[in-house]
Write a protein that holds these residues in place. Structure first.
Motif, PDB file in Angstrom:
ATOM      1  N   ARG A 219       0.838  -1.195   0.000  1.00  0.00           N
ATOM      2  CA  ARG A 219       0.000   0.000   0.000  1.00  0.00           C
ATOM      3  C   ARG A 219       0.872   1.243   0.000  1.00  0.00           C
ATOM      4  NH1 ARG A 219      -4.558  -1.037   4.613  1.00  0.00           N
ATOM      5  NH2 ARG A 219      -5.252  -3.067   3.876  1.00  0.00           N
ATOM      6  N   ILE A 220       0.328   2.334  -0.509  1.00  0.00           N
ATOM      7  CA  ILE A 220       0.984   3.628  -0.398  1.00  0.00           C
ATOM      8  C   ILE A 220       0.386   4.306   0.827  1.00  0.00           C
ATOM      9  CG2 ILE A 220       1.346   5.893  -1.456  1.00  0.00           C
ATOM     10  CD1 ILE A 220       1.178   4.441  -4.174  1.00  0.00           C
ATOM     11  N   MET A 221       1.255   4.704   1.765  1.00  0.00           N
ATOM     12  CA  MET A 221       0.810   5.311   3.011  1.00  0.00           C
ATOM     13  C   MET A 221       1.672   6.513   3.334  1.00  0.00           C
ATOM     14  SD  MET A 221       0.012   1.918   5.250  1.00  0.00           S
ATOM     15  CE  MET A 221      -1.455   2.478   6.068  1.00  0.00           C
ATOM     16  N   ARG A 222       1.184   7.333   4.253  1.00  0.00           N
ATOM     17  CA  ARG A 222       1.902   8.521   4.710  1.00  0.00           C
ATOM     18  C   ARG A 222       2.503   8.234   6.076  1.00  0.00           C
ATOM     19  NH1 ARG A 222      -1.813  11.818   3.854  1.00  0.00           N
ATOM     20  NH2 ARG A 222      -0.917  12.668   1.972  1.00  0.00           N
ATOM     21  N   VAL A 223       3.764   8.626   6.285  1.00  0.00           N
ATOM     22  CA  VAL A 223       4.415   8.488   7.587  1.00  0.00           C
ATOM     23  C   VAL A 223       3.886   9.584   8.502  1.00  0.00           C
ATOM     24  CG1 VAL A 223       6.611   8.580   8.825  1.00  0.00           C
ATOM     25  CG2 VAL A 223       6.489   7.471   6.577  1.00  0.00           C
ATOM     26  N   VAL A 224       3.409   9.203   9.689  1.00  0.00           N
ATOM     27  CA  VAL A 224       2.962  10.164  10.695  1.00  0.00           C
ATOM     28  C   VAL A 224       4.128  10.482  11.621  1.00  0.00           C
ATOM     29  CG1 VAL A 224       1.352  10.597  12.590  1.00  0.00           C
ATOM     30  CG2 VAL A 224       0.595   9.327  10.566  1.00  0.00           C
TER      31      VAL A 224
ATOM     32  N   TYR B 267      12.419   7.812   8.280  1.00  0.00           N
ATOM     33  CA  TYR B 267      11.373   8.394   7.445  1.00  0.00           C
ATOM     34  C   TYR B 267      10.776   9.582   8.177  1.00  0.00           C
ATOM     35  CZ  TYR B 267      11.926   3.934   5.120  1.00  0.00           C
ATOM     36  OH  TYR B 267      12.460   2.857   4.468  1.00  0.00           O
ATOM     37  N   GLY B 268      10.591  10.673   7.475  1.00  0.00           N
ATOM     38  CA  GLY B 268      10.086  11.887   8.098  1.00  0.00           C
ATOM     39  C   GLY B 268       8.581  12.009   8.000  1.00  0.00           C
ATOM     40  N   PRO B 269       7.971  12.775   8.899  1.00  0.00           N
ATOM     41  CA  PRO B 269       6.532  13.006   8.854  1.00  0.00           C
ATOM     42  C   PRO B 269       6.106  13.578   7.505  1.00  0.00           C
ATOM     43  CG  PRO B 269       7.452  13.848  10.896  1.00  0.00           C
ATOM     44  CD  PRO B 269       8.613  13.476  10.025  1.00  0.00           C
ATOM     45  N   GLY B 270       5.037  13.031   6.956  1.00  0.00           N
ATOM     46  CA  GLY B 270       4.519  13.490   5.678  1.00  0.00           C
ATOM     47  C   GLY B 270       5.067  12.760   4.475  1.00  0.00           C
ATOM     48  N   GLU B 271       6.141  11.984   4.652  1.00  0.00           N
ATOM     49  CA  GLU B 271       6.704  11.253   3.518  1.00  0.00           C
ATOM     50  C   GLU B 271       5.758  10.150   3.078  1.00  0.00           C
ATOM     51  OE1 GLU B 271      11.342  10.894   2.893  1.00  0.00           O
ATOM     52  OE2 GLU B 271      10.752  10.184   4.877  1.00  0.00           O
TER      53      GLU B 271
ATOM     54  N   GLU C  33      -3.274   5.735   6.156  1.00  0.00           N
ATOM     55  CA  GLU C  33      -3.785   5.572   4.804  1.00  0.00           C
ATOM     56  C   GLU C  33      -4.060   6.938   4.198  1.00  0.00           C
ATOM     57  OE1 GLU C  33      -7.207   3.045   5.187  1.00  0.00           O
ATOM     58  OE2 GLU C  33      -5.986   1.259   5.470  1.00  0.00           O
ATOM     59  N   LEU C  34      -4.031   7.015   2.879  1.00  0.00           N
ATOM     60  CA  LEU C  34      -4.279   8.276   2.181  1.00  0.00           C
ATOM     61  C   LEU C  34      -5.769   8.592   2.159  1.00  0.00           C
ATOM     62  CD1 LEU C  34      -1.858   7.883  -0.842  1.00  0.00           C
ATOM     63  CD2 LEU C  34      -1.432   8.970   1.356  1.00  0.00           C
ATOM     64  N   GLY C  35      -6.099   9.877   2.112  1.00  0.00           N
ATOM     65  CA  GLY C  35      -7.484  10.277   1.972  1.00  0.00           C
ATOM     66  C   GLY C  35      -7.927  11.366   2.920  1.00  0.00           C
ATOM     67  N   GLY C  36      -7.180  11.653   3.968  1.00  0.00           N
ATOM     68  CA  GLY C  36      -7.578  12.699   4.894  1.00  0.00           C
ATOM     69  C   GLY C  36      -7.092  12.401   6.297  1.00  0.00           C
ATOM     70  N   LYS C  37      -7.315  13.367   7.199  1.00  0.00           N
ATOM     71  CA  LYS C  37      -6.746  13.222   8.546  1.00  0.00           C
ATOM     72  C   LYS C  37      -7.456  12.192   9.402  1.00  0.00           C
ATOM     73  CE  LYS C  37      -9.151  17.091  10.763  1.00  0.00           C
ATOM     74  NZ  LYS C  37      -8.944  18.332  11.503  1.00  0.00           N
ATOM     75  N   TYR C  38      -8.611  11.685   8.984  1.00  0.00           N
ATOM     76  CA  TYR C  38      -9.338  10.683   9.773  1.00  0.00           C
ATOM     77  C   TYR C  38      -9.213   9.273   9.210  1.00  0.00           C
ATOM     78  CZ  TYR C  38     -11.241  14.824  11.954  1.00  0.00           C
ATOM     79  OH  TYR C  38     -11.365  16.021  12.613  1.00  0.00           O
TER      80      TYR C  38
END
Length: 95
Positions: A4-9, A58-62, A36-41
């Motif tokens: 999956r493609i995900m965002r690092v928090v 890995y940095g936040p937002g990557e 997961e992608l799609g929004g903050k919730y």
């Protein structure tokens, strides 16, 4: 498992843990929070990265492509779930 493609928090610091499988008796571990992608919730997961992966930062937002292994077990009457990063790669995009 699926990738999956995900965002690092956020990502924690690496630390040594006991391991019967490692030659030295210890392995490096760190925890990473992914969303997961799609929004903050959207769904978030805290997963463990072991060995050489634990040294990657890995940095936040990557954005990363990541494969997760979900396992569940019972121990002394209680149930536990573990999430392990089996593969991870930076996508070179920051949101």
């Amino acid at each position: 498992m699926e990738t999956r493609i995900m965002r690092v928090v956020q990502q924690g610091e690496a630390f040594a843990v006991q391991s019967q499988k490692a030659e030295s008796g210890q392995v490096m571990k760190c925890n990473i929070m992914l969303q997961e992608l799609g929004g903050k919730y959207e769904n978030r997961y805290v997963a463990a990265m072991l060995g050489n992966m634990a040294g990657c930062v890995y940095g936040p937002g990557e954005l990363v492509a990541v494969t997760l292994r979900f396992t569940a077990r019972e121990y002394n009457g209680a149930m536990y779930q573990d999430i392990l990063v089996t593969d991870i790669a930076k996508l070179g995009i920051r949101n």
